[in-house]
Design a protein around this motif. Structure first.
Motif, PDB file in Angstrom:
ATOM      1  N   MET A   1       0.846  -1.447   0.072  1.00 22.79           N
ATOM      2  CA  MET A   1      -0.031   0.028   0.063  1.00 22.79           C
ATOM      3  C   MET A   1       0.949   1.334  -0.122  1.00 22.79           C
ATOM      4  O   MET A   1       1.997   1.308   0.905  1.00 22.79           O
ATOM      5  CB  MET A   1      -1.046   0.011   1.136  1.00 22.79           C
ATOM      6  CG  MET A   1      -2.049   1.227   1.275  1.00 22.79           C
ATOM      7  SD  MET A   1      -3.043   1.119   2.787  1.00 22.79           S
ATOM      8  CE  MET A   1      -4.423   0.611   1.878  1.00 22.79           C
TER       9      MET A   1
ATOM     10  N   LYS B   1      -6.337  -5.648   4.318  1.00 18.44           N
ATOM     11  CA  LYS B   1      -5.731  -5.443   3.149  1.00 18.44           C
ATOM     12  C   LYS B   1      -5.632  -6.669   2.238  1.00 18.44           C
ATOM     13  O   LYS B   1      -4.905  -7.486   2.884  1.00 18.44           O
ATOM     14  CB  LYS B   1      -4.552  -4.622   3.174  1.00 18.44           C
ATOM     15  CG  LYS B   1      -3.955  -4.324   1.959  1.00 18.44           C
ATOM     16  CD  LYS B   1      -2.632  -3.428   1.857  1.00 18.44           C
ATOM     17  CE  LYS B   1      -1.383  -4.306   2.362  1.00 18.44           C
ATOM     18  NZ  LYS B   1      -0.711  -4.950   1.301  1.00 18.44           N
TER      19      LYS B   1
ATOM     20  N   VAL C   1      -9.545  -3.293   2.076  1.00 18.26           N
ATOM     21  CA  VAL C   1      -8.944  -2.755   0.867  1.00 18.26           C
ATOM     22  C   VAL C   1      -8.869  -4.011   0.016  1.00 18.26           C
ATOM     23  O   VAL C   1      -8.268  -5.174   0.593  1.00 18.26           O
ATOM     24  CB  VAL C   1      -7.395  -2.201   1.179  1.00 18.26           C
ATOM     25  CG1 VAL C   1      -6.624  -1.910  -0.256  1.00 18.26           C
ATOM     26  CG2 VAL C   1      -7.387  -0.954   2.102  1.00 18.26           C
TER      27      VAL C   1
ATOM     28  N   CYS D   1     -11.066   0.856  -1.229  1.00  9.39           N
ATOM     29  CA  CYS D   1     -10.993   0.696  -0.022  1.00  9.39           C
ATOM     30  C   CYS D   1     -12.521   1.105   0.682  1.00  9.39           C
ATOM     31  O   CYS D   1     -13.003   2.113   0.297  1.00  9.39           O
ATOM     32  CB  CYS D   1      -9.961   1.710   0.757  1.00  9.39           C
ATOM     33  SG  CYS D   1     -10.004   1.783   2.448  1.00  9.39           S
TER      34      CYS D   1
END
Length: 191
Positions: free
Chosen positions: A22, A112, A141, A184
């Motif tokens: 990220m 994520k 995410v 997201c």
């Protein structure tokens, strides 16, 4: 060890593989949705090698990273400075209980590139909701169907409409923040 999605995560990480990182800019976009009045305490569910966990630590958060793969946690720990405000624990997201965590409430919970692999999403979302402090932020995410990533790797994608509905049912609100090739989904626990 295999988890509920029948993936051998230890083998994956033992081969020095990792998922997309990220960017700092993407994280800044996500953090813009966090209530700055809350104490900076983060739970990173499915932390892998800890890139996001470490980035949040460097931004002033006390962090707990959770992952099933021991090899990923070894890598995360090897890349991490020794600090009491940054810990990693082994846990299966399919069976993790709030009592397995070193704290009961977090102001930020991140997930994520994990939600596509969680079989019991309802249970997982309940854990996230119950682990959030009032006013806390849950950030999921993930790549969604229709994105370029999904053309090559459909198994890591989710339906945007489905995840929005699941989050909306649990949290009552959802904001979608585009982050390049992923999105997201941001929800808050009501105060």
């Amino acid at each position: 060890m295999k988890n509920g999605s029948n993936q051998n995560w230890d083998s994956y990480y033992s081969e020095n593989r990792d998922f997309s990182l990220m960017t700092s800019q993407a994280l800044t976009k996500v953090l813009a949705h966090v209530d700055a009045r809350l104490e900076k305490i983060c739970l990173d569910l499915g932390c892998g090698t800890g890139q996001l966990t470490r980035e949040l630590f460097h931004r002033g958060y006390t962090c707990v990273g959770v992952d099933l793969a021991e090899s990923a946690l070894r890598t995360a720990k090897s890349l991490t400075v020794q600090a009491s405000s940054l810990t990693y624990i082994r846990g299966d997201l399919e069976t993790l209980q709030s009592t397995d965590l070193p704290r009961r409430q977090f102001s930020l919970i991140t997930c994520k590139l994990v939600i596509a692999f969680v079989k019991d999403k309802e249970r997982f979302l309940k854990l996230a909701h119950d682990s959030l402090a009032p006013g806390g932020t849950f950030a999921v995410v993930t790549p969604v169907f229709g994105s370029k990533i999904c053309e090559k790797k459909p198994g890591i994608c989710v339906s945007s409409e489905e995840i929005e509905k699941q989050l909306g049912d649990r949290f009552g609100n959802v904001t979608v923040e585009p982050l390049g090739d992923v999105e997201c989904f941001i929800s808050h626990r009501q105060s």
